[in-house]
Motif scaffolding. Structure first.
Motif, PDB file in Angstrom:
ATOM      1  N   TYR A   1     -30.808  41.352  33.994  1.00  0.00           N
ATOM      2  CA  TYR A   1     -30.612  40.100  35.937  1.00  0.00           C
ATOM      3  C   TYR A   1     -32.085  40.642  36.507  1.00  0.00           C
ATOM      4  O   TYR A   1     -33.361  41.760  36.679  1.00  0.00           O
ATOM      5  CB  TYR A   1     -29.544  40.989  36.068  1.00  0.00           C
ATOM      6  N   ALA A   2     -32.419  39.982  37.333  1.00  0.00           N
ATOM      7  CA  ALA A   2     -33.581  40.022  38.081  1.00  0.00           C
ATOM      8  C   ALA A   2     -33.315  40.883  39.679  1.00  0.00           C
ATOM      9  O   ALA A   2     -33.193  40.466  40.867  1.00  0.00           O
ATOM     10  CB  ALA A   2     -33.542  38.741  39.266  1.00  0.00           C
ATOM     11  N   VAL A   3     -33.460  42.261  39.015  1.00  0.00           N
ATOM     12  CA  VAL A   3     -33.222  43.299  39.724  1.00  0.00           C
ATOM     13  C   VAL A   3     -34.196  43.942  40.293  1.00  0.00           C
ATOM     14  O   VAL A   3     -35.014  44.486  39.025  1.00  0.00           O
ATOM     15  CB  VAL A   3     -31.902  44.077  39.205  1.00  0.00           C
ATOM     16  N   LYS A   4     -34.669  44.616  41.513  1.00  0.00           N
ATOM     17  CA  LYS A   4     -35.984  44.716  41.996  1.00  0.00           C
ATOM     18  C   LYS A   4     -35.541  46.550  42.029  1.00  0.00           C
ATOM     19  O   LYS A   4     -36.898  47.176  42.002  1.00  0.00           O
ATOM     20  CB  LYS A   4     -36.459  44.405  43.285  1.00  0.00           C
ATOM     21  N   GLY A   5     -34.505  46.854  42.127  1.00  0.00           N
ATOM     22  CA  GLY A   5     -34.251  48.389  42.501  1.00  0.00           C
ATOM     23  C   GLY A   5     -32.710  48.924  41.774  1.00  0.00           C
ATOM     24  O   GLY A   5     -31.736  47.905  42.059  1.00  0.00           O
ATOM     25  N   PHE A   6     -32.777  50.311  42.208  1.00  0.00           N
ATOM     26  CA  PHE A   6     -31.281  50.841  41.970  1.00  0.00           C
ATOM     27  C   PHE A   6     -31.829  52.559  42.561  1.00  0.00           C
ATOM     28  O   PHE A   6     -32.231  53.356  43.130  1.00  0.00           O
ATOM     29  CB  PHE A   6     -31.363  51.268  40.387  1.00  0.00           C
TER      30      PHE A   6
ATOM     31  N   TYR B   1     -39.276  50.367  50.447  1.00  0.00           N
ATOM     32  CA  TYR B   1     -40.844  50.051  50.991  1.00  0.00           C
ATOM     33  C   TYR B   1     -41.302  49.342  49.480  1.00  0.00           C
ATOM     34  O   TYR B   1     -41.926  48.514  49.362  1.00  0.00           O
ATOM     35  CB  TYR B   1     -40.991  51.622  51.081  1.00  0.00           C
ATOM     36  N   ARG B   2     -40.343  49.838  48.049  1.00  0.00           N
ATOM     37  CA  ARG B   2     -41.020  49.035  47.189  1.00  0.00           C
ATOM     38  C   ARG B   2     -40.594  47.931  47.033  1.00  0.00           C
ATOM     39  O   ARG B   2     -41.388  46.697  46.711  1.00  0.00           O
ATOM     40  CB  ARG B   2     -40.832  50.035  45.339  1.00  0.00           C
ATOM     41  N   VAL B   3     -39.759  47.422  46.569  1.00  0.00           N
ATOM     42  CA  VAL B   3     -39.036  46.446  46.645  1.00  0.00           C
ATOM     43  C   VAL B   3     -39.754  45.420  48.462  1.00  0.00           C
ATOM     44  O   VAL B   3     -40.621  44.249  48.001  1.00  0.00           O
ATOM     45  CB  VAL B   3     -37.847  46.068  47.527  1.00  0.00           C
ATOM     46  N   ARG B   4     -39.814  46.006  49.583  1.00  0.00           N
ATOM     47  CA  ARG B   4     -40.891  45.174  50.301  1.00  0.00           C
ATOM     48  C   ARG B   4     -42.222  44.853  50.222  1.00  0.00           C
ATOM     49  O   ARG B   4     -42.876  43.800  49.895  1.00  0.00           O
ATOM     50  CB  ARG B   4     -41.138  46.237  51.796  1.00  0.00           C
TER      51      ARG B   4
ATOM     52  N   ASP C   1     -23.983  36.684  37.597  1.00  0.00           N
ATOM     53  CA  ASP C   1     -23.998  35.912  36.723  1.00  0.00           C
ATOM     54  C   ASP C   1     -23.699  34.120  37.470  1.00  0.00           C
ATOM     55  O   ASP C   1     -23.978  33.518  37.245  1.00  0.00           O
ATOM     56  CB  ASP C   1     -22.903  35.955  35.751  1.00  0.00           C
ATOM     57  N   LEU C   2     -22.353  34.814  38.369  1.00  0.00           N
ATOM     58  CA  LEU C   2     -21.811  33.545  39.056  1.00  0.00           C
ATOM     59  C   LEU C   2     -23.270  33.005  39.544  1.00  0.00           C
ATOM     60  O   LEU C   2     -22.724  31.728  40.445  1.00  0.00           O
ATOM     61  CB  LEU C   2     -20.825  33.734  39.547  1.00  0.00           C
ATOM     62  N   LEU C   3     -23.166  33.931  40.640  1.00  0.00           N
ATOM     63  CA  LEU C   3     -24.516  32.838  41.476  1.00  0.00           C
ATOM     64  C   LEU C   3     -25.892  32.394  41.193  1.00  0.00           C
ATOM     65  O   LEU C   3     -26.850  32.415  40.226  1.00  0.00           O
ATOM     66  CB  LEU C   3     -25.443  33.985  42.680  1.00  0.00           C
ATOM     67  N   LYS C   4     -25.552  30.674  41.169  1.00  0.00           N
ATOM     68  CA  LYS C   4     -26.761  29.966  40.266  1.00  0.00           C
ATOM     69  C   LYS C   4     -28.168  30.250  41.092  1.00  0.00           C
ATOM     70  O   LYS C   4     -28.954  30.134  41.027  1.00  0.00           O
ATOM     71  CB  LYS C   4     -26.366  28.589  40.719  1.00  0.00           C
ATOM     72  N   THR C   5     -28.071  29.810  42.217  1.00  0.00           N
ATOM     73  CA  THR C   5     -29.948  30.734  43.355  1.00  0.00           C
ATOM     74  C   THR C   5     -29.171  31.879  44.012  1.00  0.00           C
ATOM     75  O   THR C   5     -28.413  31.944  44.475  1.00  0.00           O
ATOM     76  CB  THR C   5     -29.885  29.427  43.755  1.00  0.00           C
ATOM     77  N   LEU C   6     -30.310  32.844  43.501  1.00  0.00           N
ATOM     78  CA  LEU C   6     -30.147  34.019  44.289  1.00  0.00           C
ATOM     79  C   LEU C   6     -31.716  34.323  45.317  1.00  0.00           C
ATOM     80  O   LEU C   6     -32.406  34.366  44.663  1.00  0.00           O
ATOM     81  CB  LEU C   6     -30.121  35.206  43.818  1.00  0.00           C
ATOM     82  N   THR C   7     -31.843  33.859  46.221  1.00  0.00           N
ATOM     83  CA  THR C   7     -33.550  34.337  46.960  1.00  0.00           C
ATOM     84  C   THR C   7     -33.715  35.375  46.966  1.00  0.00           C
ATOM     85  O   THR C   7     -35.029  36.802  47.899  1.00  0.00           O
ATOM     86  CB  THR C   7     -33.823  33.546  48.464  1.00  0.00           C
ATOM     87  N   ALA C   8     -32.515  36.389  47.374  1.00  0.00           N
ATOM     88  CA  ALA C   8     -32.272  38.310  48.038  1.00  0.00           C
ATOM     89  C   ALA C   8     -33.036  38.992  46.700  1.00  0.00           C
ATOM     90  O   ALA C   8     -32.854  38.395  45.565  1.00  0.00           O
ATOM     91  CB  ALA C   8     -31.291  38.700  48.010  1.00  0.00           C
TER      92      ALA C   8
END
Length: 266
Positions: A99-104, A119-122, A74-81
């Protein structure tokens, strides 16, 4: 060597538990092309370090004593990760869908789930060069083929494309659109691909299939099954009825996550 380090995918761990750092760092070290960078043990510390270190992949614990992982996002204004949430409770993973979450990764984290998720995130990250990131052997060895050369001497199938996969069935090369797949069942070192009432056998571990099928369409319901989210009719208790009248078990630990994926519109 210097070029490899320059192209390495940097990984940052944010978790208040030291054992979690140790396990994830061990896994990262086992994967060529991944590089661990300085981590953080508290949410506030992470807020300072993430904008400076700019990790490619962020392993973010949900439960921390000062700020939760979701609050950090929430607090991170920009996140490239690319963010991979780590948690011991699947209901927190469900919360992450906002949120912009790619995996769990559910704790305890096993290497098989780690490599499948990474690997999926890759695949989703354009910045990662295939030559810099090679999945750990033998997880993905021998299942891709150079279609231009046509060399199948080592049985290098299936091949995964954007909307279809190509498999070898009884000496024949068969193309299967993802949309036609009802579900996939794992059995030892091969899988059974159900296309309605038709079953295709493919020599590939279920963990690899989990990492290669598009996550927007397919859902892992337990360690042995992957279902097409558009092919299910109803869900009752811990069973899903598919449109070919087969019933697929849903793990109690994954039930909430499965429900979230079935109803998620993103």
């Amino acid at each position: 060597m210097e070029d490899q380090m320059k192209n390495a995918v940097t990984c940052m761990i944010v978790d208040d538990e030291k054992p979690a750092h140790q396990v994830l760092n061990q896994y990262i070290d086992r994967v060529p092309g991944l590089s661990p960078i300085e981590g953080a043990y508290l949410g506030l510390d992470a807020l300072d370090k993430i904008p400076i270190l700019k990790p490619d992949i962020l392993f973010l614990d949900v439960e921390m004593p000062d700020l939760s992982g979701l609050r950090v996002l929430d607090l991170l204004k920009t996140l490239t990760a690319s963010v991979i949430l780590t948690t011991a409770h699947q209901n927190f993973a469900v919360d992450g869908y906002g949120y912009a979450v790619k995996g769990f990764l559910l704790k305890p984290i096993y290497f098989e789930e780690f490599i499948s998720t990474v690997y999926r995130v890759r695949q989703q990250r354009e910045i990662i060069n295939n030559s810099a990131f090679m999945p750990v052997q033998p997880v993905l060895t021998g299942f891709e083929i150079d279609l231009e050369s046509g060399d199948d001497s080592q049985g290098k199938f299936p091949v995964f494309h954007k909307d279809t996969m190509i498999v070898k069935v009884d000496g024949r090369i068969v193309q299967i659109p993802y949309a036609d797949v009802t579900f996939v069942e794992g059995a030892k070192n091969y899988v059974k691909i159900y296309i309605g009432d038709i079953v295709r056998y493919c020599r590939i571990p279920i963990s690899v299939m989990m990492s290669r099928l598009p996550s927007s369409l397919f859902i892992t319901t337990n360690r042995s099954f992957i279902v097409n989210r558009l092919a299910f009719i109803e869900m009752e208790g811990n069973e899903m009825l598919m449109n070919n009248n087969y019933r697929v078990k849903v793990s109690k630990d994954l039930r909430a996550l499965v429900l979230a994926k079935l109803t998620f519109n993103g």
